[in-house]
Design an enzyme around this catalytic site. Structure first.
Site, mmCIF file in Angstrom:
data_model
loop_
_atom_site.group_PDB
_atom_site.id
_atom_site.type_symbol
_atom_site.label_atom_id
_atom_site.label_comp_id
_atom_site.label_asym_id
_atom_site.label_seq_id
_atom_site.Cartn_x
_atom_site.Cartn_y
_atom_site.Cartn_z
ATOM 1 N N HIS A 24 0.833 -1.207 0.000
ATOM 2 C CA HIS A 24 0.000 0.000 0.000
ATOM 3 C C HIS A 24 0.866 1.255 0.000
ATOM 4 O O HIS A 24 0.556 2.231 -0.674
ATOM 5 C CB HIS A 24 -0.946 -0.007 1.216
ATOM 6 N N ASP A 114 -5.784 6.042 1.627
ATOM 7 C CA ASP A 114 -5.951 4.655 1.219
ATOM 8 C C ASP A 114 -7.397 4.257 1.486
ATOM 9 O O ASP A 114 -7.912 4.500 2.599
ATOM 10 C CB ASP A 114 -4.986 3.811 2.069
ATOM 11 N N THR A 136 -6.109 0.426 -3.990
ATOM 12 C CA THR A 136 -4.864 -0.220 -4.430
ATOM 13 C C THR A 136 -5.110 -1.546 -5.153
ATOM 14 O O THR A 136 -4.169 -2.171 -5.630
ATOM 15 C CB THR A 136 -3.919 -0.472 -3.234
ATOM 16 N N GLN A 339 12.519 -5.417 -5.451
ATOM 17 C CA GLN A 339 11.898 -6.273 -6.463
ATOM 18 C C GLN A 339 11.945 -5.676 -7.875
ATOM 19 O O GLN A 339 12.204 -6.379 -8.843
ATOM 20 C CB GLN A 339 10.453 -6.554 -6.062
ATOM 21 N N SER A 359 2.798 -6.534 -7.441
ATOM 22 C CA SER A 359 3.751 -7.434 -8.104
ATOM 23 C C SER A 359 3.282 -7.715 -9.534
ATOM 24 O O SER A 359 4.089 -7.756 -10.466
ATOM 25 C CB SER A 359 3.870 -8.752 -7.334
ATOM 26 N N ASP A 378 -7.431 -10.903 -3.319
ATOM 27 C CA ASP A 378 -7.625 -10.612 -4.744
ATOM 28 C C ASP A 378 -6.644 -11.341 -5.651
ATOM 29 O O ASP A 378 -6.721 -11.214 -6.877
ATOM 30 C CB ASP A 378 -7.488 -9.098 -4.976
HETATM 31 N N1 UDP Z 1 8.584 -6.259 -2.686
HETATM 32 C C1 UDP Z 1 9.899 -5.866 -2.557
HETATM 33 N N2 UDP Z 1 10.817 -6.791 -2.233
HETATM 34 C C2 UDP Z 1 10.532 -8.092 -2.042
HETATM 35 C C3 UDP Z 1 9.182 -8.503 -2.186
HETATM 36 C C4 UDP Z 1 8.244 -7.555 -2.504
HETATM 37 O O1 UDP Z 1 10.226 -4.687 -2.757
HETATM 38 O O2 UDP Z 1 11.442 -8.854 -1.735
HETATM 39 C C5 UDP Z 1 7.561 -5.237 -3.020
HETATM 40 C C6 UDP Z 1 6.999 -5.427 -4.395
HETATM 41 O O3 UDP Z 1 7.818 -4.764 -5.342
HETATM 42 C C7 UDP Z 1 5.595 -4.847 -4.271
HETATM 43 C C8 UDP Z 1 5.250 -5.011 -2.802
HETATM 44 O O4 UDP Z 1 6.468 -5.337 -2.129
HETATM 45 O O5 UDP Z 1 5.579 -3.489 -4.637
HETATM 46 C C9 UDP Z 1 4.259 -6.132 -2.532
HETATM 47 O O6 UDP Z 1 2.991 -5.750 -2.962
HETATM 48 P P1 UDP Z 1 1.963 -6.778 -3.595
HETATM 49 O O7 UDP Z 1 0.715 -6.038 -3.878
HETATM 50 O O8 UDP Z 1 2.582 -7.483 -4.735
HETATM 51 O O9 UDP Z 1 1.761 -7.880 -2.474
HETATM 52 P P2 UDP Z 1 1.408 -7.826 -0.908
HETATM 53 O O10 UDP Z 1 2.717 -7.789 -0.206
HETATM 54 O O11 UDP Z 1 0.565 -6.613 -0.639
HETATM 55 O O12 UDP Z 1 0.686 -9.114 -0.708
#
Ligand code: UDP
Length: 475
Positions: A24, A114, A136, A339, A359, A378
């Protein structure tokens, strides 16, 4: 108010308030950076515990309270208690923050909150300023929850209720539905929060979605995305260097809740042939079952491929004994990485992902094909888009009612995406979507135009405020 102050107010000042998780913070922070690049002043308001994780420049960062200032969400006994505490303490401290700026050269003109935190709109309205809600999730998922909020679907949604047709959007089969709507009892507090996003939405001055027109819509969206949710689409919120290049040097979000092992990852990737590495990550929130962890581990080993796997510290003990030593030649396991930088590396040939919306967008924007292993919320719907709508990957099949993806299935899917018959087609599709994403946020693109319109409105509100103040002061 002096001339200099007038100029600044004319630019407008937005307070941007994300829910304090990585998935987020990233898109809301990126939006704040876009707004700054277009002349607004932006301040991120985030919890005490996450404030230190934000290092983006040109942005103000201020702390508000979620009631757990020393450690955030993990200190709360449960999700419901956390969200209630955040509402109480967050409303008070956001209000104090707005008041603090009232006496400065840059009073707040709009709170962009948010959608998980709808009480922020009430706070904005109490101060007589604009409120903009930022969703988001994908537009499809948001529309579905909006329809449930309005009573157009009853929970749980059953297999006989599917396929679900939402006008203007792609049909959803039963496996594509978000977990919460199939099993409302699985995460009741989250579900309640997802539905509460809409209760005061009619009072919002703007509603934003982190997606873009071409990505999800089936029909021209002349009257808004779907008949209920009239979101303005401004995504994808990905650092500018990977898409339009309008923001100089913008290569990262500028926030990280964990320390990334960048140098190690880069050094390791440099030695690998182009397109040879499977990057594996389940995002910031998913906790795998020990069985799933084991299947992924041995699936990666048996595939004989290079892999880079993000296993968060909290998940590490679930790795099979001796796995890291046994795969040293082929694999690298890290606790966290940047990432985006990784996905942009030429050595990466595929992303094994939980299909979180960020992602998913990141892989799409960087043209990386995906193997989807969705786990909750989702992620199932996003996996459907990856496989069926955009054709940029596949969804792995689950072998039991716990949703486990087995080791053979993982290997099969890796082959399909990395060197199977359809892999070239997936790459071509990935390139196509990458170009469309670029177009949306570049000058003249649909998302860029929408953002410009918002900026113009915030600036005109700022001007109005100056005029009103002048009037009140008898000028
Ligand atoms: N991310 C990162 N490094 C990692 C794993 C994830 O920077 O090792 C970031 C990724 O780039 C993304 C966010 O964490 O922007 C994860 O958001 P996402 O909506 O994919 O998944 P959530 O963590 O909310 O389930």
């Amino acid at each position: 108010m002096g001339r200099e102050q007038e100029e600044q107010v004319r630019g407008g000042h937005v307070v941007v308030m994300p829910y304090p998780s990585q998935g987020h913070i990233n898109p809301l922070l990126q939006f704040a950076k876009r707004l700054v690049s277009k002349g607004l002043k932006a301040t991120i308001a985030t919890t005490h515990y996450t404030v230190k994780s934000i290092y983006a420049t040109n942005i103000g960062v201020e702390a508000i309270s979620d009631g757990y200032d020393e450690g955030g969400f993990p200190l709360a006994p449960d999700t419901g208690t956390y969200l209630t505490a955040f509402k109480t303490c967050g409303s008070k401290t956001l209000s104090e923050l707005i008041r603090k700026f009232e006496t400065t050269a840059s009073p707040v003109t709009c709170v962009i909150y948010d959608a998980f935190l709808p009480w922020a709109l009430d706070v904005a309205k109490q101060h007589g300023i604009c409120g903009a809600s930022f969703f988001t999730n994908s537009a499809t998922v948001t529309c579905l929850f909006h329809r449930i909020h309005k009573g157009l679907h009853t929970l749980p949604i059953k297999i006989e209720d599917t396929p679900l047709s939402i006008p203007g959007l792609h049909k959803l089969d039963y496996p594509d539905l978000p977990g919460f709507v199939k099993s409302p009892d699985s995460y009741p507090a989250y579900l309640a929060m997802k539905l509460s996003q809409f209760h005061n939405l009619h009072q919002a001055d703007w509603i934003f979605g982190n997606t873009f027109d071409d990505l999800e819509l089936q029909l021209p969206a002349a009257e808004g995305v779907c008949e209920l949710w009239r979101g303005t689409l401004i995504g994808p919120m990905i650092p500018s260097a990977y898409l339009d290049g309008q923001i100089e040097g913008d290569r990262g979000y500028g926030a990280s809740l964990w320390k990334p092992l960048d140098h190690k990852c880069k050094k390791w990737l440099e030695q690998k042939p182009a397109g040879s590495v499977a990057y594996v990550s389940f995002g910031s929130l998913v906790a795998l079952t020990p069985k799933q962890m084991e299947e992924i581990a041995w699936g990666l080993k048996e595939s004989g491929r290079h892999f880079l796997w993000v296993v968060k510290e909290s998940e590490r003990e679930k790795l099979p004994q001796g796995f890291i030593e046994a795969t040293e030649e082929k694999g690298l396991v890290v606790t966290w990485c940047q990432q985006l930088e990784l996905l942009a590396h030429k050595a990466i040939g595929c992303f094994v992902t939980h299909c979180g919306w960020n992602s998913t967008l990141e892989a799409l924007c960087l043209g990386v094909p995906m193997v989807g292993v969705p786990k909750f919320a989702d992620q199932y719907t996003n996996a459907k888009f990856i496989e069926n709508v955009w054709g940029v990957g596949v969804r792995a099949k689950e072998e039991d009612d716990k949703g486990t993806v087995g080791r053979e299935e993982l290997q099969l899917r890796l082959r399909e995406v990395m060197d199977g018959k359809r892999s070239q087609e997936m790459r071509r599709n990935a390139d196509k979507w990458r170009e469309l994403a670029k177009k949306a946020v570049s000058k003249g693109g649909s998302s860029d135009n929408n953002i410009n319109e918002f900026v113009a409105q915030v600036c005109s509100d700022g001007k109005k405020r100056v005029e009103e103040e002048k009037h009140m002061n008898g000028f």
